[in-house]
Design an enzyme around this catalytic site. Structure first.
Site, PDB file in Angstrom:
ATOM      1  N   ASN A  10       0.853  -1.645   0.372  1.00 38.32           N
ATOM      2  CA  ASN A  10       0.195  -0.016  -0.017  1.00 38.32           C
ATOM      3  C   ASN A  10       0.964   1.484  -0.345  1.00 38.32           C
ATOM      4  O   ASN A  10       1.929   1.406   1.023  1.00 38.32           O
ATOM      5  CB  ASN A  10      -1.126  -0.253   1.352  1.00 38.32           C
ATOM      6  CG  ASN A  10      -1.967   0.842   1.406  1.00 38.32           C
ATOM      7  OD1 ASN A  10      -1.908   1.908   0.774  1.00 38.32           O
ATOM      8  ND2 ASN A  10      -2.063   1.036   2.737  1.00 38.32           N
ATOM      9  N   LYS A  12      -0.287   4.311  -0.430  1.00 36.90           N
ATOM     10  CA  LYS A  12      -0.250   5.396   0.134  1.00 36.90           C
ATOM     11  C   LYS A  12      -0.646   6.296  -0.503  1.00 36.90           C
ATOM     12  O   LYS A  12      -1.058   6.749  -1.730  1.00 36.90           O
ATOM     13  CB  LYS A  12      -0.075   5.325   1.667  1.00 36.90           C
ATOM     14  CG  LYS A  12      -0.375   4.486   2.225  1.00 36.90           C
ATOM     15  CD  LYS A  12      -0.182   4.591   4.260  1.00 36.90           C
ATOM     16  CE  LYS A  12       0.165   2.975   5.082  1.00 36.90           C
ATOM     17  NZ  LYS A  12      -0.093   3.194   6.191  1.00 36.90           N
ATOM     18  N   HIS A  96      -9.218   0.145   4.791  1.00 34.17           N
ATOM     19  CA  HIS A  96      -8.153   1.097   5.736  1.00 34.17           C
ATOM     20  C   HIS A  96      -8.803   1.769   6.627  1.00 34.17           C
ATOM     21  O   HIS A  96      -9.846   2.475   6.292  1.00 34.17           O
ATOM     22  CB  HIS A  96      -7.833   1.164   4.480  1.00 34.17           C
ATOM     23  CG  HIS A  96      -5.771   1.235   4.391  1.00 34.17           C
ATOM     24  ND1 HIS A  96      -5.646   2.276   5.899  1.00 34.17           N
ATOM     25  CD2 HIS A  96      -5.082   0.400   5.094  1.00 34.17           C
ATOM     26  CE1 HIS A  96      -4.011   1.936   6.572  1.00 34.17           C
ATOM     27  NE2 HIS A  96      -4.005   1.049   5.625  1.00 34.17           N
ATOM     28  N   GLU A  98      -7.295   3.954   7.737  1.00 35.44           N
ATOM     29  CA  GLU A  98      -7.194   5.479   7.297  1.00 35.44           C
ATOM     30  C   GLU A  98      -8.482   6.063   7.531  1.00 35.44           C
ATOM     31  O   GLU A  98      -8.766   6.776   7.297  1.00 35.44           O
ATOM     32  CB  GLU A  98      -5.669   6.140   6.503  1.00 35.44           C
ATOM     33  CG  GLU A  98      -4.651   5.507   7.461  1.00 35.44           C
ATOM     34  CD  GLU A  98      -3.252   4.867   6.494  1.00 35.44           C
ATOM     35  OE1 GLU A  98      -3.515   5.199   5.517  1.00 35.44           O
ATOM     36  OE2 GLU A  98      -2.322   4.870   6.909  1.00 35.44           O
ATOM     37  N   GLU A 166      -5.589  -5.206  10.453  1.00 38.92           N
ATOM     38  CA  GLU A 166      -4.736  -4.649  10.433  1.00 38.92           C
ATOM     39  C   GLU A 166      -5.068  -3.771  11.958  1.00 38.92           C
ATOM     40  O   GLU A 166      -5.505  -3.004  12.188  1.00 38.92           O
ATOM     41  CB  GLU A 166      -4.659  -3.800   9.273  1.00 38.92           C
ATOM     42  CG  GLU A 166      -4.158  -4.165   7.905  1.00 38.92           C
ATOM     43  CD  GLU A 166      -3.339  -2.536   7.148  1.00 38.92           C
ATOM     44  OE1 GLU A 166      -2.768  -3.013   6.692  1.00 38.92           O
ATOM     45  OE2 GLU A 166      -4.116  -2.246   6.877  1.00 38.92           O
ATOM     46  N   GLY A 172       2.094   1.981  11.107  1.00 35.08           N
ATOM     47  CA  GLY A 172       3.415   2.643  10.881  1.00 35.08           C
ATOM     48  C   GLY A 172       3.652   3.348  11.856  1.00 35.08           C
ATOM     49  O   GLY A 172       4.325   4.823  11.871  1.00 35.08           O
ATOM     50  N   SER A 217       3.244  -2.432  10.151  1.00 33.24           N
ATOM     51  CA  SER A 217       4.424  -2.585  10.478  1.00 33.24           C
ATOM     52  C   SER A 217       5.296  -3.510  10.746  1.00 33.24           C
ATOM     53  O   SER A 217       6.520  -3.814  11.273  1.00 33.24           O
ATOM     54  CB  SER A 217       5.107  -2.036  12.210  1.00 33.24           C
ATOM     55  OG  SER A 217       4.120  -0.225  12.254  1.00 33.24           O
TER      56      SER A 217
HETATM   57  C1  PEP Z   1      -0.480  -0.346   5.767  1.00 29.75           C
HETATM   58  O1  PEP Z   1      -0.764   1.143   5.936  1.00 29.75           O
HETATM   59  O2  PEP Z   1      -2.038  -0.683   5.516  1.00 29.75           O
HETATM   60  C2  PEP Z   1       0.348  -0.567   6.657  1.00 29.75           C
HETATM   61  C3  PEP Z   1       0.285  -2.001   7.596  1.00 29.75           C
HETATM   62  O3  PEP Z   1       1.202   0.342   6.757  1.00 29.75           O
HETATM   63  P1  PEP Z   1       2.709  -0.131   7.511  1.00 29.75           P
HETATM   64  O4  PEP Z   1       3.106  -1.007   6.918  1.00 29.75           O
HETATM   65  O5  PEP Z   1       3.195   1.647   7.153  1.00 29.75           O
HETATM   66  O6  PEP Z   1       2.670   0.136   8.906  1.00 29.75           O
END
Ligand code: PEP
Length: 254
Positions: A10, A12, A96, A98, A166, A172, A217
């Protein structure tokens, strides 16, 4: 039951044309396990979808990061599922965290989006996950089950759905839920519970065949240990998907 390992990247809301070309070139040059072993899908911002689709190696696929909840029309600023299909984009990420938190997308809205995208022939990476407050309150499974229920209530064809667990507190932040933590805190525990939930609320076949991937992460250093967990069928990767270590994450499929 055989579930092909899935690695999503992703990207983003980041990147310039030059940066995107560089990432694609790194991916195109990489030696990775065959597409019989791992399915790789990268998700650039909308504006870069045609560029990535036309320049990416054919064994990797492309996903949009969102799409509109119904047929396109007078919805300024939105991109419809039909448009993605028209561009030849096979996948879309929906729900997601976000978008759930910053754009107030409710469980029902996400469920409706998943249903509409599937009805148009897209495949969906559907994201679920709890916040830190919800985890600390002990309601992780309740939250994740409610999010999944809103999707399951609207989905009949699970073959085109990948569920991405997630935990919001791990996205992040560098705080991956490590396999060494207490079992209730490890993503694998949630994956196991989520599969049990699918077994009781959809069908044993859906539970056995649906891929439940982990996001939060994931990086080149922690991917192998996480990939070894029996109910972790792959990853959705944010930050590290923009770096060469994404190749190591793809290789953790082996
Ligand atoms: C994501 O945005 O779906 C995600 C898992 O981000 P990160 O790997 O940076 O934690």
């Amino acid at each position: 039951m055989d579930r092909k390992f899935f690695v999503g990247g992703n990207w983003k809301c980041t990147g310039t044309t030059e940066e995107v070309k560089k990432i694609v070139s790194t991916l195109n040059d990489a030696q990775v396990p065959s597409s019989d072993v791992v399915e790789v899908v990268v998700s650039p911002p909308y504006v870069f979808l045609p560029l990535v689709k036309s320049s990416l190696r054919p064994d990797f696929h492309v996903a949009a990061q969102n799409c509109w909840v119904k047929k396109g029309g007078a919805f300024t600023g939105e991109v419809s599922a039909e448009m993605l299909v028209n561009l030849g984009i096979p996948w879309v990420i929906l729900g997601h965290s976000e978008r759930r938190s910053l754009l107030n997308e409710s469980n029902e809205f996400v469920g409706d989006k998943v249903a509409y995208a599937l009805s148009q022939g897209l495949k969906v990476i559907a994201c679920v996950g709890e916040t830190l407050e919800q985890r600390e309150a002990g309601s992780t499974m309740e939250v994740v089950a409610a999010q999944t229920k809103a999707i399951a209530a609207r989905v009949s064809n699970w073959a085109d759905v990948v569920l991405a667990y997630e935990p919001v507190w791990a996205i992040g932040t560098g705080k991956v839920a490590s396999p060494a933590q207490a079992q209730e805190a490890s993503p694998n525990f949630v994956h196991f519970e989520l599969r049990k939930w699918l077994h009781s609320n959809t069908s044993p076949e859906v539970a056995a065949t649906t891929r439940i991937i982990y996001g939060g992460s994931v990086n080149g250093a922690n991917c192998k240990e996480l990939a070894a967990k029996p109910d972790v069928d792959g990853f959705l990767v944010g930050g590290a998907s923009l770096k060469p270590e994404f190749i190591d994450i793809i290789k953790s499929a082996e």
